[in-house]
Design a protein around this motif. Structure first.
Motif, PDB file in Angstrom:
ATOM      1  N   LEU A 174      27.062  39.519  40.619  1.00 59.33           N
ATOM      2  CA  LEU A 174      27.705  40.752  40.141  1.00 59.33           C
ATOM      3  C   LEU A 174      28.395  41.454  41.295  1.00 59.33           C
TER       4      LEU A 174
ATOM      5  N   LYS B 143      31.412  39.133  42.938  1.00 60.86           N
ATOM      6  CA  LYS B 143      32.608  39.053  42.079  1.00 60.86           C
ATOM      7  C   LYS B 143      33.339  40.399  42.055  1.00 60.86           C
TER       8      LYS B 143
ATOM      9  N   ASP C 191      40.380  44.707  41.302  1.00 58.91           N
ATOM     10  CA  ASP C 191      41.637  44.725  40.566  1.00 58.91           C
ATOM     11  C   ASP C 191      42.101  46.176  40.460  1.00 58.91           C
TER      12      ASP C 191
ATOM     13  N   GLY D 267      28.718  41.696  33.568  1.00 62.76           N
ATOM     14  CA  GLY D 267      28.614  42.453  34.818  1.00 62.76           C
ATOM     15  C   GLY D 267      29.591  41.975  35.871  1.00 62.76           C
ATOM     16  N   GLU D 268      29.805  40.662  35.912  1.00 64.96           N
ATOM     17  CA  GLU D 268      30.710  40.109  36.925  1.00 64.96           C
ATOM     18  C   GLU D 268      32.138  40.603  36.751  1.00 64.96           C
TER      19      GLU D 268
ATOM     20  N   VAL E  79      33.069  43.457  34.944  1.00 64.36           N
ATOM     21  CA  VAL E  79      33.144  44.795  34.335  1.00 64.36           C
ATOM     22  C   VAL E  79      34.199  45.685  34.989  1.00 64.36           C
ATOM     23  N   GLU E  80      34.547  45.399  36.256  1.00 64.64           N
ATOM     24  CA  GLU E  80      35.613  46.189  36.881  1.00 64.64           C
ATOM     25  C   GLU E  80      36.989  45.566  36.636  1.00 64.64           C
ATOM     26  N   ARG E  81      37.061  44.540  35.813  1.00 62.44           N
ATOM     27  CA  ARG E  81      38.362  43.914  35.490  1.00 62.44           C
ATOM     28  C   ARG E  81      38.467  43.805  33.976  1.00 62.44           C
ATOM     29  N   LYS E  82      38.560  44.950  33.332  1.00 60.52           N
ATOM     30  CA  LYS E  82      38.468  44.957  31.874  1.00 60.52           C
ATOM     31  C   LYS E  82      39.707  44.401  31.187  1.00 60.52           C
ATOM     32  N   HIS E  83      40.769  44.150  31.963  1.00 64.25           N
ATOM     33  CA  HIS E  83      41.944  43.542  31.344  1.00 64.25           C
ATOM     34  C   HIS E  83      41.894  42.019  31.423  1.00 64.25           C
TER      35      HIS E  83
ATOM     36  N   TYR F  79      36.499  39.167  31.079  1.00 64.31           N
ATOM     37  CA  TYR F  79      35.756  40.316  30.562  1.00 64.31           C
ATOM     38  C   TYR F  79      35.765  40.318  29.036  1.00 64.31           C
TER      39      TYR F  79
END
Lengths: 429, 566, 129, 258
Positions: free
Chosen positions: A36, A39, A45, C14-15, C17-21, C25
């Motif tokens: 987690l 990555k 991003d 979780g891996e 989650v900061e790249r929702k586009h 995800y």
């Protein structure tokens, strides 16, 4: 360039032993982190510039114009909500709280949808806890209740509990027992000495039964409690009493099911009861990297860990009324500032529908679900990647997040300070 | 250059022997000077009582434990709420107020310097963050060593230099001010749910006793030439009969420093109990003060309790668990790996409780029976005995026998058999009050040399001007005027600037944090010792490189350097 | 079929989650873990689309067989998909019933929406990154 | 004296109003009272059409009648000590907080925290009450201490939490965890209840409907006939987990799960 002892900002473990390889201003490799964390750090991003919604589309704008517009939105509101905060550093959180104070807003953080009920429980009965090193060095019994560290806090077991070598626990495999309590046999249950499967919604009853057994009143407990046999409950109670140092870690399995805060309270009171026999501690498995920091910062400024309403000038607190979910569901707020979180992804649909109806300003480095429903997004740097600042680990240990690359993007403290100053100026102060 | 002249001040400055002279005080750029130019700003003190800024030498206002006290107490936050006004932020809380609440209330009472009584090194960053949000007082942090594994190993090896080296590294890493021992050894025993019963009990697994920890740390403290002495919360706090432990502990203390005490014993009220159970508890303040009167090497503070609701919070984890079993109210505990523990419990001190009445009397007896006021300072162990806003009442009680008698008449009848409070006639004068609230603290903490607690030229211009005319008010009879006067200054001046006026804070504030950095030879520096480093990395859960507090947390830090004799 | 929906973190969710586009995800968050026996009852195969409807709304997800969920319950990773079903009721605790929402499941041919489509349906304006 | 307050139609009808000034005593000095809409201070007259009939010299002789949409008006009757408030529709949260005397009658539904930390007086709600009806406050160990709350409809979750004194009577059913942390007082539920009286310390709770998910830590100590209700109840003592000595009486065995 190799940077050592980097702090991972992802979850409440805040592992601080990462080795990060940086090349040409980019993170190219992360060692020691879980999947987690690595990555997240490698695949970062970003939104490149502030954007604003223009009719049916989006246009880029400047930081100056965006801050001006954000200030106007907040100034025009009768009940602004300032939500999020747990992915940024404490310094920014502090300005956020003062901004809410200045504009008479409601300020809430992601505890609301994480361990808010645990906070309510702690406010009823307190919290016998400790730092994670106490558990690592001493605990011979670990209980994971309603949580699944393998998926949510992947290094928790290896750094602090099941697999960790401690001063008094030289052979973790032999010296530590693990009990997993959950409604489903999750991955963490596979490594447990004892797995207790509770029917959904049955945690409160099971905790009550254990308390009665520990205090010697097992006689009143029926043969089966929420799908758990009395025999197993007695066995678990004995394991607890016979431990030299026991540690209960609990998760959203207690905070998100019926009874919520009362479930957690019951778990805390079980811990209290066990302390009459041996040493026992309990600790919530905090999710977001700096969610505990939001609680700390909110508390020293306002007296309350989350859900603080300044609309009457003074600080008022009443989760269930002043929490973000309730305010949105009831359609109360008329503007929202979102900082370092993604409510459109993590709030129930009726709440997101209301967000889509009102002006929302988002300060967040990433394009996320909230991007689609906001009016304006201002990207900041990421705490722990290109912004330094303070974060609090799930056990309250404060750690300094490092800026490991330079991007030139303003950090949340700078953006919020400018916003705060602009609002103050507009109010004639 | 900014200059200020305070005219017609009725000054008590015990460290400089000034006793009620009406005089002018000149200030330039934040310091007291001999004189200023004619165009300096002028404040007319109108003959009011003027003292150096108040110093609290033992208070819990910042850091993990204090903030947890707030966190768990929304019910207390309903008291004392104020809205944002002028320069003042929102405040909440009565016994565990927000940082701004603490800062404003101390400031309007004339306090300009506060020592946080207990900082766990691992969580020091938190304490410093809150110091920055306590803007109107200069802050210092007692640093906890009571259960420190490396220290106990050094004590076991009878290696005072090693202990001193660990202290030096830790204090400079976490920006601490002094050595604090809270229930030494007991907090480690509490790591297993146990406690120690006296200073000769061995600490489980470490084979050292509290007595050995205390004496070694006293020696280490003096080797390092720290400004303050060892600051001790004795073993067995709050237990009937514990005065014996306290006396035994005082017996350990050699006289090693000609400028100040060798041991500062804090909140001694909680350590001066006779009897064997809560049923027969009685005051042993006479025995304690007899010992202190004969030992100039010891300074204590009162640990006065006052009636009402408050919160107890201490690094003494086992004591708090005992309290929890007694009251069954909420209980928080927070043990800190390799270092210390802590506990938090709300309490109600009630006039109906004989135990509480005895406690109340003991604190006053300690102050009144200690001959030299420099040896017993005013403190409530805020908020343990009472929130510090009660200090004016305590001053009133110490200055007026009549006030004490009136209070005693409202208490449990048993108080006369259990204490001697009714038979004590002593009434303190203004000078003695100045000693027990600032001059004594400055000397005990060793910060008079930093310009604190006195008004000689060169001193920091921290002053409190109270709306009390010393020659018009008879404290023995007009104690209400005394209490009211000490509640709100006419002016509080911090570093030459008026920061509070008539109960309102009027500036944002910009405090300083004092910390010590003892210089020791490289060969003794534990950071260079592979064994120390290896243990650190193995047993702490943070990396050694992430442990020290960065300079950014002390934007206005002031380092006190010392040269160690190692 | 009526079942209890549980939500929570998974590693793939979780891996990313900061790249929702990202497609990662969307696929990680739009699955529904369901017991094989319940799948048989519904008459669907692994990978089939199902519509979950609850007190807050409904959404189409991809069914994934899993024996770690009990019969009569399903597990959906936390995120915008599961939240399309949950209501805002908190019982005055501030916390919705994320882990205890009753849902109705029916097989469907409808496509699984993207995050942007979900947000558009709620009144948002798609931001294409 | 009757004071009639009719809520005006607002531009933002969902914005909460805080109106703790609406208690009979305050109308002795006229109607120039402050209320709050969101973060703005307003005059009572800005939000309500006000009419006053008759005069009074004591609050006991004052009745305040609220009309129109008052479902978002919070804190009506807070610290009320005498007189009467009648609400013809629904009422917002925290109605009758800390009330010590007088009557409040709500003809519609009441939102959450009705009669929180009440000390005396009487509240009658004809419709349903929300969560935390007659409860305590966060972190506080003492809930309602006196007076009477009567709800003719249902109550939500956590009804009578921390009940310490006085009486709560719900004619309909309660949600989850009614009477949780009870310390005293009397609590009557004519309808059903789920997981009642968890962690109870003291006091009496009577349930005449069905108990769902009876907690496992109540000790059955016998049965009792209640002549005025013409029923026999099973008597339990608990909560054993909490060393409690509260009494829970349940009609029949009362348990749906046996």
């Amino acid at each position: 360039m190799l940077i050592k002892d980097v702090v991972c900002p992802f979850c409440g473990c805040l592992c601080d032993d990462l080795d990060v390889e940086v090349e040409n201003g980019r993170i190219i490799r992360v060692d020691n982190a879980c999947t987690l964390g690595s990555k997240t750090m490698v695949g970062d991003d970003r939104l490149k510039a502030p954007i604003r919604r223009d009719g049916k589309g989006w246009i880029e704008t400047t930081y100056d114009a965006a801050i001006e517009e954000a200030a106007q939105i907040l100034l025009d509101a009768d009940r602004p909500l300032l939500y999020g905060w747990s992915r940024t550093h404490g310094e920014a959180q502090g300005i956020g709280v003062h901004l809410a104070e200045l504009i008479g807003g409601v300020v809430d953080n992601t505890s609301t949808v994480c361990h808010g009920p645990s906070i309510l429980a702690i406010q009823e009965v307190g919290h016998p806890g400790c730092t994670l090193g106490q558990v690592k060095n001493r605990a011979d019994l670990i209980i994971y209740w309603g949580c699944n560290p393998i998926d949510a806090h992947p290094r928790h077991m290896s750094r602090y509990t099941t697999y960790a070598t401690g001063f008094f626990v030289k052979d973790a495999h032999r010296d530590r027992k693990v009990i997993v309590v959950d409604t489903r046999r999750n991955e963490s249950a596979d490594v447990a000495t004892e797995f207790v499967q509770v029917e959904p919604g049955g945690d409160y009853a099971v905790l009550s039964a254990l308390r009665a057994i520990v205090r010697g009143r097992g006689d009143v407990v029926p043969p089966s409690v929420s799908g758990v046999s009395r025999e197993q409950l007695v066995r678990v109670a004995e394991m607890c009493k016979n431990a030299k140092f026991g540690a209960i870690f609990f998760g959203l399995g207690l905070t998100m099911t019926a009874g919520k805060n009362k479930n957690v309270r019951n778990a805390i009171e079980l811990t209290d009861e066990l302390n009459r026999h041996t040493k026992f501690i309990i600790s919530p498995m905090r999710g977001h990297g700096n969610v505990y920091g939001t609680n700390e910062v909110f508390t020293w400024i306002t007296g309350y860990p989350y859900a603080v309403d300044f609309s009457r000038g003074i600080a008022f607190y009443n989760p269930g009324e002043t929490t973000a979910i309730d305010i949105l569901r009831r359609g109360e707020c008329d503007a929202c500032l979102v900082v370092a979180s993604d409510p459109a992804a993590h709030f129930p649909k009726p709440c997101v529908e209301h967000l889509a109806r009102i002006p929302v300003v988002q300060i967040d480095p990433h394009p996320n679900a909230t991007t689609h429903i906001c009016r304006l997004q201002i990207p900041g740097s990421v705490a722990g990647i290109d912004a330094a600042g303070t974060a609090y680990r799930m056990d309250g240990v404060p750690i300094r997040l490092k800026a490991i690359i330079e991007t030139g993007v303003p950090n949340d403290t700078e953006i919020l300070q400018r916003l705060y100053n602009r609002v103050r100026e507009a109010k004639g102060e | 250059m900014t200059e200020l002249l305070i005219r017609n001040a009725c000054v008590f400055d015990p460290l400089n022997g000034i006793r009620g002279d009406v005089m002018d005080i000149a200030i330039r750029d934040g310091r007291i000077v001999e004189s200023v130019q004619n165009n300096a700003d002028v404040i007319d003190a109108s003959g009011f009582l003027t003292l150096p800024g108040g110093i609290d030498s033992h208070s819990h206002v910042c850091g993990t434990k204090v903030n947890f006290g707030r966190y768990m107490s929304p019910e207390d936050m309903r008291a004392g709420r104020t809205a944002r006004r002028g320069k003042m932020h929102v405040t909440s809380g009565y016994y565990v107020p927000t940082t701004y609440g603490n800062s404003y209330r101390y400031s309007t009472m004339g306090y300009t310097t506060v020592l946080e009584g207990a900082m766990a090194p691992l969580e020091a960053r938190h304490t410093h963050e809150e110091f920055n949000a306590t803007p109107l007082q200069d802050m210092l942090a007692n640093t906890l060593f009571d259960g420190n594994w490396s220290i106990m190993e050094a004590v076991h090896a009878q290696d005072v230099k090693r202990a001193a080296a660990i202290v030096a590294w830790t204090l400079s890493s976490v920006r601490g001010f002094a050595i604090k021992l809270t229930n030494p050894g007991g907090t480690e025993a509490w790591g297993w749910g146990g406690d120690l019963t006296g200073i000769r009990d061995p600490v489980p697994n470490f084979n050292v006793t509290p007595a050995e920890i205390i004496t070694t740390m006293i020696e280490a403290n003096e080797l390092l030439h720290l400004p303050h002495s060892v600051h001790l919360h004795c073993n067995n706090l709050g237990k009937p009969g514990n005065y014996a432990t306290t006396l035994e502990t005082f017996g350990l203390v050699p006289d090693l420093n000609k400028n100040r005490q060798t041991l500062y014993a804090t909140h001694v009220q909680f350590h001066a109990y006779g009897g064997s159970t809560w049923r027969d508890i009685c005051s042993k303040a006479d025995e304690i003060t007899k010992s202190v009167n004969a030992k100039p090497q010891i300074v204590m503070d009162m640990g006065q309790i006052m009636f009402g609701r408050t919160m107890t919070m201490t690094a003494d984890g086992p004591m708090e668990f005992n309290l929890y079993c007694l009251h069954h109210n909420k209980w928080s505990n927070h043990d800190v790996e390799l270092e210390t523990g802590s506990g938090i419990i709300p309490v109600l001190y009630s006039k109906k409780s004989l135990v509480n009445c005895v406690m109340w009397a003991i604190g006053l007896e300690l102050a009144l029976l200690t001959k030299n006021p420099y040896q017993c300072l005013l403190a409530t162990d805020n908020p343990n005995g009472a929130p510090f806003v009660k200090y004016p009442e305590i001053i009133g009680l110490l200055m007026s026998k009549r006030y004490r008698d009136e209070e005693c008449a409202t208490l449990h009848d048993g108080i006369d058999q259990r204490t001697s409070i009714s038979s004590i006639d002593r009434e303190m004068d203004w000078n003695e009050i100045a000693i027990i609230t600032r001059a004594g603290q400055a000397r005990a903490l060793g910060i008079a040399a930093q310009g604190k607690g006195h008004l000689a030229p060169g001193a920091e211009a921290d002053l409190a001007i109270y709306p009390i005319r010393c020659d018009d008010v008879d404290p023995a009879t007009e104690y209400r005027k005394v209490v009211e006067g000490f509640q709100k200054t006419r002016f509080t001046i911090k570093r030459g600037r008026v920061v509070a006026r008539d109960g309102d804070v009027i500036v944002d504030g910009a405090n300083t944090t004092f910390w010590v950095n003892p210089t020791i030879p490289d060969e003794h520096n534990v950071a260079n010792d592979p064994e120390f480093v290896k243990k650190f990395e193995e047993y702490y859960t943070v990396r050694m490189s992430n442990y020290p507090v960065q300079d950014v947390y002390l934007p206005r830090g002031r380092c006190i350097k010392t040269e160690a004799d190692i | 079929m009526k079942v209890m929906m549980n939500t929570g973190r998974t590693v793939p969710q979780g891996e990313s989650v900061e790249r929702k586009h990202s497609p990662e995800y969307e696929s990680a968050a739009s699955v529904c873990f369901i017991h094989p026996v319940d799948m048989m009852v519904l008459g669907i195969e692994d990978g089939a689309h199902i519509r979950l409807s609850g007190s807050g709304g409904s959404v189409v997800l991809t069914a994934v067989a899993s024996e770690t969920v009990e019969q009569g319950s399903v597990f959906v990773p936390l995120g915008p998909f599961s939240n399309h079903i949950v209501s805002g009721e908190t019982h005055c605790t501030g916390m919705p019933d994320f882990k205890s929402t009753m849902v109705e499941i029916i097989p469907t041919e409808d496509p699984v929406p993207s995050v942007a489509e979900l947000m558009e349906a709620l009144g948002g304006v798609r931001y294409a990154h | 004296m009757r004071v009639i307050l009719e809520a005006k139609v607002r531009k933002k009808p969902f914005l909460p109003i805080e109106a703790e000034s609406i208690i009979p005593r305050n109308f002795l000095k006229g109607t120039d009272l402050a209320v709050y809409e969101g973060n703005k201070e307003r005059k009572l007259v800005d939000l309500f059409r006000i009419s006053v009939e008759g005069t009074a010299v004591t609050p006991e002789k004052i009745e305040v009648v609220l009309k129109g949409d008052t479902s978002r008006v919070k804190r009506i009757g807070e610290y009320m000590d005498a007189g009467k408030i009648t609400i013809s529709g629904d009422v917002g949260m925290h109605c009758g907080n800390f009330m010590s005397g007088g009557d409040i009658e709500i003809l519609g539904n009441a939102d959450a925290w009705l009669g929180r930390e009440m000390r005396g007086g009487y509240i009658l709600c004809h419709g349903n009450a929300g969560h935390y009806c007659a409860s305590g406050y966060r972190g506080e160990k003492t809930g309602m201490q006196g007076g009477r709350v009567e709800v003719l409809g249902n109550a939500g979750d956590y009804c009578a939490e921390y009940l310490t004194g006085g009486e709560v009577h719900i004619h309909g059913s309660c949600g989850d965890m009614a009477g949780v942390e009870m310390k005293g007082g009397q609590f009557i539920i004519d309808g059903d209840a789920t997981r009642p009286c968890g962690n109870m310390k003291d006091g009496t709770c009577m349930i005449f409907g069905t108990v769902r998910q009876m907690l496992p830590t109540f000790e059955r100590i016998g049965t009792k006939k209640l002549p005025d209700r013409k029923v026999t109840v099973t008597v339990y003592k608990g909560d054993v987990a909490n060393r409690g000595k509260g009494i829970m009486m349940v009609k029949g065995t009362g348990r749906s799960d046996e």
